[in-house]
Design an enzyme around this catalytic site. Sequence first.
Site, short mmCIF file in Angstrom:
data_model
loop_
_atom_site.label_atom_id
_atom_site.label_comp_id
_atom_site.label_asym_id
_atom_site.label_seq_id
_atom_site.Cartn_x
_atom_site.Cartn_y
_atom_site.Cartn_z
N PHE A 1 11.40 -2.22 22.60
CA PHE A 1 10.18 -1.57 21.96
C PHE A 1 10.50 -0.68 20.43
O PHE A 1 11.59 -0.17 20.58
CB PHE A 1 9.60 -0.09 22.72
CG PHE A 1 8.59 0.42 22.59
CD1 PHE A 1 7.23 -0.16 21.93
CD2 PHE A 1 8.57 1.78 22.01
CE1 PHE A 1 6.42 0.46 21.17
CE2 PHE A 1 7.58 2.49 21.46
CZ PHE A 1 6.48 2.00 21.05
N GLN A 2 9.80 -1.08 19.60
CA GLN A 2 10.21 -0.57 18.07
C GLN A 2 11.52 -0.96 17.76
O GLN A 2 12.10 -0.29 16.82
CB GLN A 2 9.92 0.84 18.21
CG GLN A 2 8.25 1.08 18.38
CD GLN A 2 7.92 2.52 17.93
OE1 GLN A 2 8.75 3.78 18.22
NE2 GLN A 2 6.86 2.75 17.39
N MET B 1 -4.99 -3.20 -15.51
CA MET B 1 -3.80 -4.04 -16.02
C MET B 1 -4.13 -5.64 -15.91
O MET B 1 -3.82 -6.37 -16.48
CB MET B 1 -2.46 -3.67 -15.55
CG MET B 1 -1.34 -4.36 -16.33
SD MET B 1 -1.45 -4.04 -18.09
CE MET B 1 -0.38 -2.81 -18.56
N GLU C 1 5.70 6.63 6.00
CA GLU C 1 7.15 6.48 5.31
C GLU C 1 7.25 6.11 3.94
O GLU C 1 8.36 6.48 3.43
CB GLU C 1 7.93 5.78 6.47
CG GLU C 1 8.07 6.21 7.94
CD GLU C 1 7.01 6.12 8.65
OE1 GLU C 1 6.08 5.38 8.36
OE2 GLU C 1 7.12 6.35 9.99
N LYS D 1 19.67 5.62 19.20
CA LYS D 1 19.44 6.65 19.87
C LYS D 1 20.65 7.13 20.94
O LYS D 1 20.73 8.58 20.92
CB LYS D 1 18.42 6.52 20.62
CG LYS D 1 17.53 7.76 21.15
CD LYS D 1 16.12 7.50 21.58
CE LYS D 1 15.46 8.81 22.20
NZ LYS D 1 14.14 8.58 22.87
C1 LIG Z 1 1.76 -2.50 -4.71
C2 LIG Z 1 1.35 -3.39 -5.81
N1 LIG Z 1 0.43 -4.39 -5.75
C3 LIG Z 1 -0.04 -5.11 -6.79
C4 LIG Z 1 0.33 -4.61 -8.00
C5 LIG Z 1 -0.21 -5.61 -9.23
N2 LIG Z 1 -0.61 -4.75 -10.18
C6 LIG Z 1 -0.17 -4.11 -11.14
S1 LIG Z 1 -0.92 -3.08 -12.26
C7 LIG Z 1 -2.23 -3.54 -11.11
C8 LIG Z 1 -3.66 -2.67 -11.62
C9 LIG Z 1 -3.72 -1.24 -11.46
O1 LIG Z 1 -4.86 -0.92 -11.40
P1 LIG Z 1 -5.02 0.65 -11.37
O2 LIG Z 1 -4.09 1.61 -10.49
O3 LIG Z 1 -6.48 1.15 -11.40
O4 LIG Z 1 -4.54 1.13 -12.99
P2 LIG Z 1 -5.09 0.61 -14.43
O5 LIG Z 1 -4.32 -0.44 -14.80
O6 LIG Z 1 -6.42 0.64 -14.31
O7 LIG Z 1 -4.80 1.57 -15.41
C10 LIG Z 1 -2.14 -4.14 -10.23
C11 LIG Z 1 -2.89 -4.56 -8.94
C12 LIG Z 1 1.51 -3.70 -8.18
N3 LIG Z 1 2.16 -3.67 -9.18
N4 LIG Z 1 1.75 -3.27 -7.07
#
Ligand SMILES: Cc1ncc(C[n+]2csc(CCOP(=O)(O)OP(=O)(O)O)c2C)c(N)n1
Lengths: 202, 577
Positions: free
Chosen positions: B128-129, B492, B66, B178
């Site tokens: 349920f659900q 990042m 979803e 439902k």
């Molecule tokens: C759902 C979610 N979990 C954690 C984060 C924190 N976060 C931001 S950027 C990042 C790293 C992303 O890594 P990648 O997808 O390999 O991309 P890159 O930065 O290496 O280009 C994380 C963990 C987020 N933004 N969203």
Amino acid sequence: MRNETHTDKQEFNITVYTENHIGLLTRVAIIFSRRKINVESLNTSPSEIEGIHRFNIVITETAEVVRKIAGQIEKQVGVLKVYFNTNQDVIWQEMALYKVPTDVIAERAVVERLLRENGARAVVIRKDYTVFETTGQREETDNLIKVLEPYGLIEFVRSARIAIIKDSEGFHRKLQEFEQSEPGDEVVENEYLSSREKVFTM
Amino acid sequence: MLTKEKQAPASPREAKTISGAEALILALLEEKVDTVFGYPGGAIMPVYDALYDYTAKLNHVLVRHEQGGIHAGQGYARSSGKVGVVFATSGPGATNLVTGLADAQIDSTPLVCITGQVFAHLLGTDAFQETDILNITTPVTKWNYQVTDASEIPDVLAKAFYIARSGRPGPVLIDITKNAQLQQFEFTGYQPCRHIRSYKPKPTVRHEYIVEAAELINQARKPFILWGQGVMLGTAEQEFKAFVEKSGIPAAWTILGAGALPTDHPQNVGMLGMHGNYGPNVLTNECDVLIAIGMRFDDRVTGRLDKYAKQAKVIHLDIDPTEIGKNVPVTVPVWGDCKETLPLLTQLVEAKEHQEWLQQFRKYNDQEVEAVIQEELFPTSEEMTMGEVMQQLNELTDGNAIVVSDVGQHQMVACRYARLNHTRSNITSGGLGTMGFALPAAIGAKFGTPDRTVVAVIGDGGFQMTLQEMGTIMQSGIDVKILILNNRFLGMVRQWQELFHERRYSFVDITSPDFVKVASGYGISGKSINRREELRMALQEMLSHKGSFLLEVMVTKENNVFPMVPQGCSVSEIRLK
Ligand SMILES: Cc1ncc(C[n+]2csc(CCOP(=O)(O)OP(=O)(O)O)c2C)c(N)n1
């Protein structure tokens, strides 16, 4: 809007006119809890107009914060109008009930005098206890607690605040404004969609 | 409903007895919905049953989760400007929508989500659900409503579409028990909603503020425009361009505003904010009049607020009055839909060319090119950079692709460097920063705009969050280009650890499966490259491939995205290194 920064917090009375819809209370409450603002008093009840509810909310905040909060509340679908006023701008009252052992009251004439002086009246008199009621502002209702405590005050409860805005004509006229269905032009989704290329190209 | 009779059409259609579920489908058709993204389950089965008879008119895309469904709905809405529609069942189906709702809410994306719910008599019994999805989603929806009686469905749906797309758009969730889906009722026709007394989508335009704003602009020596997604949400691209060109004012964009004015427009001076361009950030603290259009001064844009554009008089145009003065004190508030307010303003501003002032942006740009951009786009190092991949992609697509980016370093690089000739071409998760957004959003974007090339730019981390949606691609046979920029790190986060946590690389080292093999399992062709010599050919192959294609580019491991405004700093303290 123009850089007015009121840093002093004071009590504000927020008046919210809403549809009588399930879930609106949560929507309004979230606006406070999300910003870590404590609601000191909250009263919701039907207003003078059928189907329209009125919330009275009291918080202690700066005018700046209250203005923003009011905007956020008014933005919710289902909220018709929000006003906010300082205590000087409203007439406000709270109601309090006091439960005291009846024998003490009966024995001591002095208690009765004190009650009368504080504008309280008996609502219920039973063999074991008597319930008094008084209406007023916080200081007044607080005062009576102090008075009754030495005589074995059993239970005390105070209502939420209700407030009437001094400078207000009620909500009937405002409501008419809201009821006018104004948008003549249809809601356009995106009129350039079919000619997206024409929006621009370099 | 009392108002029903009043609204009856001139030639009343014959009432017919249908189920709530069928009424829902008819409502969607009346709203000209062509595509729904969804996933069935017990509590929404009557809707799916009704759908079975309408598949010729209403395309349903079976997603694999979803969350994928709602991000697809977002991509559809963002690319096409139409309302995205999503179906999910009760309980886990509904809770899986929450991330997407929060994302759509903060990025003002119009969505109507329909969730099934247990029978009304079971509500509140931990059936349920059963989940209390209304209370769960209240903070992340523009409006939500629970239907327990079939006769409410036409009016509630009409309201839902009206609320989702009007004013400042946003997500709406309608939860239908439902019994209401199964219940037969007298359907008397569908009336679109045009007015709700307790909902004001647009504030009234106050002309005195337009006049004040024009005066300020005409007197300004160094005026500066900041624009956001509001320009596109208001379909005011042309009006905006006219304003920019007549006033001669340099204009910079927020990440969601990208593309409303072409990248190559001479007055487009670049991106704002944390990883934005050098000039627009530095000069924010030098301009004398700041004109913010359809943007909300997010902290990623402003950096430290108490040091933000203190010298400037601020004019803010926004459809949502609560955004005006929320973060930045405003001198002139211009309430209203920018499609209406911009032409009024354009009429009153004097035609000017701020050549000298524009020159200052160019000077800073030259510095940025020298310090950062040149090496990023045309690296001399052996390993490939994310920037050069974008650069090559720009050349091959001629700036005509829709770029859907995920979240991380690659997102900043994609948004900074993507060349965008057309509006609604930059789709990314701005306000929430949701990893896993790009693949499903790209699928949705392709459904929303089938005639355009859609390229999803994704990190190795984010791709693994929703890669199951390759199954959706497989089944629907659509054409989405998946470009994975693999730096073998959660890049990042690693960058922040390097800069602000003494290189303590705590759990950012991520291993990946063989993406090409995984794609191949889904019947999607792919390729992985790690040498520069292969890059252009591989991109070419991806773009000209008939159908979806996954291209993995192995890029430098420890590259950083610069410039950068470190957290807690003023935008003018932006660092080039
Ligand atoms: C759902 C979610 N979990 C954690 C984060 C924190 N976060 C931001 S950027 C990042 C790293 C992303 O890594 P990648 O997808 O390999 O991309 P890159 O930065 O290496 O280009 C994380 C963990 C987020 N933004 N969203």
